[in-house]
Design a protein around this motif. Structure first.
Motif, PDB file in Angstrom:
ATOM      1  N   VAL A 175       0.840  -1.181   0.000  1.00 47.71           N
ATOM      2  CA  VAL A 175       0.000   0.000   0.000  1.00 47.71           C
ATOM      3  C   VAL A 175       0.878   1.234   0.000  1.00 47.71           C
ATOM      4  O   VAL A 175       1.767   1.359   0.831  1.00 47.71           O
ATOM      5  N   ASP A 176       0.658   2.132  -0.941  1.00 48.44           N
ATOM      6  CA  ASP A 176       1.330   3.424  -0.845  1.00 48.44           C
ATOM      7  C   ASP A 176       0.258   4.494  -0.749  1.00 48.44           C
ATOM      8  O   ASP A 176      -0.740   4.477  -1.435  1.00 48.44           O
ATOM      9  N   ILE A 177       0.475   5.419   0.182  1.00 45.90           N
ATOM     10  CA  ILE A 177      -0.521   6.437   0.487  1.00 45.90           C
ATOM     11  C   ILE A 177       0.027   7.796   0.074  1.00 45.90           C
ATOM     12  O   ILE A 177       1.083   8.207   0.514  1.00 45.90           O
ATOM     13  N   SER A 178      -0.689   8.486  -0.795  1.00 46.82           N
ATOM     14  CA  SER A 178      -0.293   9.830  -1.187  1.00 46.82           C
ATOM     15  C   SER A 178      -1.458  10.775  -0.957  1.00 46.82           C
ATOM     16  O   SER A 178      -2.580  10.490  -1.316  1.00 46.82           O
ATOM     17  N   ALA A 179      -1.165  11.888  -0.323  1.00 50.86           N
ATOM     18  CA  ALA A 179      -2.243  12.846  -0.055  1.00 50.86           C
ATOM     19  C   ALA A 179      -2.794  13.419  -1.351  1.00 50.86           C
ATOM     20  O   ALA A 179      -3.977  13.678  -1.473  1.00 50.86           O
ATOM     21  N   GLY A 180      -1.921  13.639  -2.337  1.00 49.43           N
ATOM     22  CA  GLY A 180      -2.387  14.150  -3.610  1.00 49.43           C
ATOM     23  C   GLY A 180      -3.065  15.505  -3.450  1.00 49.43           C
ATOM     24  O   GLY A 180      -2.821  16.252  -2.517  1.00 49.43           O
ATOM     25  N   THR A 181      -3.931  15.852  -4.397  1.00 48.64           N
ATOM     26  CA  THR A 181      -4.693  17.092  -4.312  1.00 48.64           C
ATOM     27  C   THR A 181      -5.779  16.946  -3.269  1.00 48.64           C
ATOM     28  O   THR A 181      -6.552  16.002  -3.298  1.00 48.64           O
ATOM     29  N   MET A 182      -5.867  17.884  -2.345  1.00 50.93           N
ATOM     30  CA  MET A 182      -6.828  17.778  -1.259  1.00 50.93           C
ATOM     31  C   MET A 182      -8.169  18.362  -1.709  1.00 50.93           C
ATOM     32  O   MET A 182      -8.329  19.567  -1.808  1.00 50.93           O
ATOM     33  N   TRP A 183      -9.099  17.495  -1.988  1.00 52.90           N
ATOM     34  CA  TRP A 183     -10.426  17.925  -2.429  1.00 52.90           C
ATOM     35  C   TRP A 183     -11.248  18.462  -1.267  1.00 52.90           C
ATOM     36  O   TRP A 183     -12.078  19.349  -1.440  1.00 52.90           O
ATOM     37  N   ASP A 184     -11.071  17.904  -0.091  1.00 57.68           N
ATOM     38  CA  ASP A 184     -11.830  18.291   1.086  1.00 57.68           C
ATOM     39  C   ASP A 184     -11.200  19.565   1.666  1.00 57.68           C
ATOM     40  O   ASP A 184     -10.056  19.566   2.102  1.00 57.68           O
ATOM     41  N   THR A 185     -11.965  20.657   1.653  1.00 58.57           N
ATOM     42  CA  THR A 185     -11.431  21.958   2.079  1.00 58.57           C
ATOM     43  C   THR A 185     -11.811  22.312   3.515  1.00 58.57           C
ATOM     44  O   THR A 185     -11.736  23.471   3.906  1.00 58.57           O
ATOM     45  N   THR A 186     -12.218  21.319   4.310  1.00 58.27           N
ATOM     46  CA  THR A 186     -12.631  21.588   5.693  1.00 58.27           C
ATOM     47  C   THR A 186     -11.522  22.275   6.481  1.00 58.27           C
ATOM     48  O   THR A 186     -11.749  23.303   7.140  1.00 58.27           O
ATOM     49  N   LEU A 187     -10.333  21.723   6.445  1.00 62.05           N
ATOM     50  CA  LEU A 187      -9.234  22.306   7.215  1.00 62.05           C
ATOM     51  C   LEU A 187      -8.863  23.688   6.688  1.00 62.05           C
ATOM     52  O   LEU A 187      -8.566  24.600   7.467  1.00 62.05           O
ATOM     53  N   GLN A 188      -8.894  23.846   5.377  1.00 56.85           N
ATOM     54  CA  GLN A 188      -8.569  25.139   4.781  1.00 56.85           C
ATOM     55  C   GLN A 188      -9.527  26.224   5.273  1.00 56.85           C
ATOM     56  O   GLN A 188      -9.117  27.368   5.519  1.00 56.85           O
ATOM     57  N   TYR A 189     -10.795  25.888   5.394  1.00 62.86           N
ATOM     58  CA  TYR A 189     -11.797  26.848   5.864  1.00 62.86           C
ATOM     59  C   TYR A 189     -11.437  27.393   7.243  1.00 62.86           C
ATOM     60  O   TYR A 189     -11.450  28.613   7.471  1.00 62.86           O
ATOM     61  N   PHE A 190     -11.098  26.506   8.168  1.00 61.35           N
ATOM     62  CA  PHE A 190     -10.799  26.960   9.526  1.00 61.35           C
ATOM     63  C   PHE A 190      -9.427  27.622   9.614  1.00 61.35           C
ATOM     64  O   PHE A 190      -9.235  28.532  10.426  1.00 61.35           O
ATOM     65  N   ARG A 191      -8.483  27.221   8.776  1.00 58.80           N
ATOM     66  CA  ARG A 191      -7.192  27.905   8.748  1.00 58.80           C
ATOM     67  C   ARG A 191      -7.343  29.330   8.235  1.00 58.80           C
ATOM     68  O   ARG A 191      -6.699  30.252   8.730  1.00 58.80           O
ATOM     69  N   SER A 192      -8.211  29.507   7.244  1.00 59.03           N
ATOM     70  CA  SER A 192      -8.396  30.841   6.680  1.00 59.03           C
ATOM     71  C   SER A 192      -9.007  31.802   7.692  1.00 59.03           C
ATOM     72  O   SER A 192      -8.902  33.027   7.524  1.00 59.03           O
ATOM     73  N   ARG A 193      -9.630  31.251   8.715  1.00 61.25           N
ATOM     74  CA  ARG A 193     -10.206  32.072   9.793  1.00 61.25           C
ATOM     75  C   ARG A 193      -9.339  32.067  11.043  1.00 61.25           C
ATOM     76  O   ARG A 193      -9.793  32.477  12.109  1.00 61.25           O
ATOM     77  N   SER A 194      -8.126  31.582  10.899  1.00 59.92           N
ATOM     78  CA  SER A 194      -7.148  31.528  11.999  1.00 59.92           C
ATOM     79  C   SER A 194      -7.655  30.720  13.183  1.00 59.92           C
ATOM     80  O   SER A 194      -7.291  30.979  14.329  1.00 59.92           O
ATOM     81  N   GLN A 195      -8.500  29.736  12.895  1.00 60.22           N
ATOM     82  CA  GLN A 195      -8.997  28.853  13.939  1.00 60.22           C
ATOM     83  C   GLN A 195      -8.196  27.561  14.027  1.00 60.22           C
ATOM     84  O   GLN A 195      -8.347  26.792  14.979  1.00 60.22           O
ATOM     85  N   LEU A 196      -7.364  27.315  13.008  1.00 61.97           N
ATOM     86  CA  LEU A 196      -6.471  26.161  12.987  1.00 61.97           C
ATOM     87  C   LEU A 196      -5.146  26.588  12.392  1.00 61.97           C
ATOM     88  O   LEU A 196      -5.081  27.557  11.624  1.00 61.97           O
ATOM     89  N   THR A 197      -4.095  25.852  12.728  1.00 62.47           N
ATOM     90  CA  THR A 197      -2.809  26.031  12.076  1.00 62.47           C
ATOM     91  C   THR A 197      -2.350  24.671  11.554  1.00 62.47           C
ATOM     92  O   THR A 197      -2.703  23.634  12.108  1.00 62.47           O
ATOM     93  N   GLY A 198      -1.580  24.689  10.482  1.00 60.15           N
ATOM     94  CA  GLY A 198      -1.084  23.436   9.943  1.00 60.15           C
ATOM     95  C   GLY A 198      -2.174  22.632   9.269  1.00 60.15           C
ATOM     96  O   GLY A 198      -3.278  23.112   9.010  1.00 60.15           O
ATOM     97  N   SER A 199      -1.868  21.356   9.022  1.00 52.73           N
ATOM     98  CA  SER A 199      -2.791  20.506   8.261  1.00 52.73           C
ATOM     99  C   SER A 199      -3.107  19.199   8.974  1.00 52.73           C
ATOM    100  O   SER A 199      -3.508  18.238   8.328  1.00 52.73           O
TER     101      SER A 199
END
Length: 297
Positions: free
Chosen positions: A34-58
């Motif tokens: 099994v090889d696991i690659s994150a690839g393009t992140m379709w799910d933008t949930t984390l991006q939404y909260f990072r853009s509001r400074s409610q999360l840092t990192g991924s």
């Protein structure tokens, strides 16, 4: 899935490929590399909260959840809490006025309707996860989501248990009927597609089988939306090879780890997944004490 309190990504950086060695068949019943690659992140949930400074990192383990928000009081507490995502169960009221309400079976009524619930949540920046316990509630609920769907950024997760899973005794929601209703939702909507499961203390509980993950992937592969698969924490140790294969099949796929109220599992079972998977691709819908331990690992 039933949350732990029931009564009842992001940026477009390509993460390095992580190669998981061949796992002996005597451990998992079928050996695959099994090889696991994150690839393009379709799910933008984390991006939404990072853009509001409610999360840092991924690291998706940072995401905080409010569970079973099925009453006015529970909603008031969730809205004033530091939670990022609010999860609630939706059923149809069994008497007039027939409308979607927030309740988990065996409850058949509630002091808050979905319409009232959404009106309050929309006034905040919280993400929303709606867990449908019956097919009849889906269509009238989607009609109430029109305003929310016009917000392209806010996380909206639509959940149903659509296949029978390990020791699952509850009948799943009909997959074809459910997908016919939700497959045309906007591409940023996260479809949370799970298995009915059971778990009994003191017994050898089976994990997710190859047939189960193959059937789920076959039904999910042509969807345009990101898909997260809710998986029961107490069944992860015996399902590593199968779930590794499932996550590998598409960069639209993530896992959401949850636990039953009385389930027992070892923290190292979760740490194994964190070691071998991109941390942005596994959510942890768990009590805060357990996610805090994972953050320190």
């Amino acid at each position: 899935m039933d949350g732990w309190m029931d009564v009842g990504i992001d940026n477009f950086l390509i993460s390095p490929v992580v190669v998981i060695p061949v796992i002996p068949s005597w451990i998992f019943g079928q050996a695959e590399e099994v090889d696991i690659s994150a690839g393009t992140m379709w799910d933008t949930t984390l991006q939404y909260f990072r853009s509001r400074s409610q999360l840092t990192g991924s690291d998706a383990v940072q995401l905080k959840w409010s569970h079973a928000v099925n009453s006015r009081n529970a909603l008031a507490q969730a809205l004033s809490s530091p939670s990022h995502m609010i999860e609630a169960d939706v059923i149809m009221r069994d008497h007039d006025p027939m409308e979607p309400i927030m309740a988990h079976p065996p409850d058949t009524d509630s002091d808050i309707t979905l319409k009232e619930w959404l009106e309050k949540v929309k006034m905040t920046s919280k993400g929303i996860k709606l867990d449908f316990k019956s097919l009849e509630a889906v269509s009238p609920s989607l009609a109430l989501l029109e305003d929310l769907l016009a917000e392209p950024d806010r996380p909206l997760w639509i959940n149903a248990d659509v296949l029978s899973g390990p020791s699952g005794r509850t009948a799943p929601v009909d997959f074809r009927a459910f997908l016919s209703l939700v497959s045309d939702l906007p591409a940023q909507t996260v479809l949370s597609l799970g298995w009915t499961t059971g778990w009994t203390v003191g017994t050898n509980n089976p994990g997710y089988s190859w047939d189960m993950v193959h059937a789920m992937e076959e039904k999910s592969r042509d969807l345009k939306q990101p898909v997260t698969f809710p998986v029961r924490a107490a069944l992860l140790a015996q399902s590593f090879s199968q779930l590794s294969w499932l996550l590998k099949q598409s960069d639209r796929y993530t896992l959401t780890v949850w636990t039953g109220q009385h389930d027992e599992f070892a923290p190292q079972d979760l740490k194994l997944y964190r070691k071998h998977f991109d941390v942005s691709r596994i959510y942890y819908d768990l009590p805060n004490s357990q996610t805090a331990e994972l953050l320190m690992s």
